[in-house]
Design an enzyme around this catalytic site. Structure first.
Site, short mmCIF file in Angstrom:
data_model
loop_
_atom_site.label_atom_id
_atom_site.label_comp_id
_atom_site.label_asym_id
_atom_site.label_seq_id
_atom_site.Cartn_x
_atom_site.Cartn_y
_atom_site.Cartn_z
CB SER A 14 -0.97 -0.08 1.18
OG SER A 14 -1.96 0.89 1.08
CG ASP A 35 -7.31 -2.34 -3.82
OD1 ASP A 35 -7.84 -1.45 -3.12
OD2 ASP A 35 -6.11 -2.64 -3.72
CG HIS A 85 -5.96 -1.64 -0.18
ND1 HIS A 85 -5.44 -1.27 -1.40
CD2 HIS A 85 -5.15 -1.06 0.75
CE1 HIS A 85 -4.38 -0.49 -1.22
NE2 HIS A 85 -4.18 -0.35 0.08
C1 MLT Z 1 -1.47 5.94 0.04
O1 MLT Z 1 -1.80 6.95 0.63
O2 MLT Z 1 -0.29 5.67 -0.22
C2 MLT Z 1 -2.56 5.06 -0.38
O3 MLT Z 1 -3.78 5.69 -0.22
C3 MLT Z 1 -2.58 3.79 0.34
C4 MLT Z 1 -2.61 3.97 1.81
O4 MLT Z 1 -3.59 4.46 2.37
O5 MLT Z 1 -1.63 3.61 2.44
#
Ligand code: MLT
Length: 203
Positions: A101, A151, A182
């Site tokens: 992520s 996702d 996700h």
């Molecule tokens: C990010 O901010 O990098 C993406 O939205 C994924 C997350 O929430 O970590």
């Protein structure tokens, strides 16, 4: 940067672990040890604090990144990796990123900003970190992408856009889709392990 280093077999690759939003440098250790129990681990905690949650760069809202922070934190991580390679005496080219992520997004950002910043990367549920710049060529770089059919944060079209951008940089990309939104799943980690064995261990 706050980090931990676990030295194992010096002949093996070194995992660079990059956690998701609100995670810590310990989160992905079991995943790395499942993929290769003998590979050393460098795990870095995100420098940015979002209401008590660690991240690698600031965001304006979910899925919308603060570009200035993304660019400066990508540079900080890039320099940190050079220092860590010296301090812990490993070849930086042996790093295999494993990011989830937000951690996958900063790993993608390294690849979009710095030539040969990573030679191998496993990106689990990444987004497109940066658009509209001249991306460096990344010869002989290989990336595994784990994506979700369903996702809620990363639409399939964004995964396809990311694959196209990486391929435009000359990166060899493999994508696996699973059905767990996700979240990380055993199925996705098994695909990442199979990719690692084929593309890192027996390259
Ligand atoms: C990010 O901010 O990098 C993406 O939205 C994924 C997350 O929430 O970590």
């Amino acid at each position: 940067m706050k980090h931990l280093f676990i030295e194992k077999d010096k002949q093996k690759p070194v995992f660079l672990l990059l956690h998701g939003t609100g995670g810590t440098e310990r989160d992905l250790i079991p995943v790395a040890e499942h993929i290769d129990p003998d590979a050393s681990i460098l795990s870095v905690r995100g420098n940015v604090n979002e209401n008590g949650m660690a991240r690698y760069f600031k965001r304006l809202r979910e899925g919308v990144f603060d570009e200035e922070s993304l660019v400066s934190e990508t540079e900080t991580l890039h320099q940190f990796l050079n220092q860590a390679a010296k301090e812990y005496d490993f070849d930086r080219q042996k790093l295999v990123a494993l990011g989830y992520s937000n951690g996958a997004n900063i790993a993608g950002s390294l690849l979009m900003h710095y030539e040969h910043s990573l030679r191998k990367a496993m990106l689990l549920h990444p987004m497109v970190p940066r658009r509209g710049i001249a991306y460096p060529t990344q010869d002989k770089v290989k990336v595994f992408i784990g994506a979700g059919h369903n996702d809620p944060l990363v639409d399939k079209s964004e995964t396809e856009e990311l694959v196209g951008l990486f391929e435009g940089q000359g990166i060899d990309v493999s994508v696996t889709y699973t059905n767990h939104g996700h979240a990380l799943s055993n199925e996705e980690i098994a695909s990442a392990k199979a990719w690692y064995e084929q593309n890192v261990v027996h390259e």
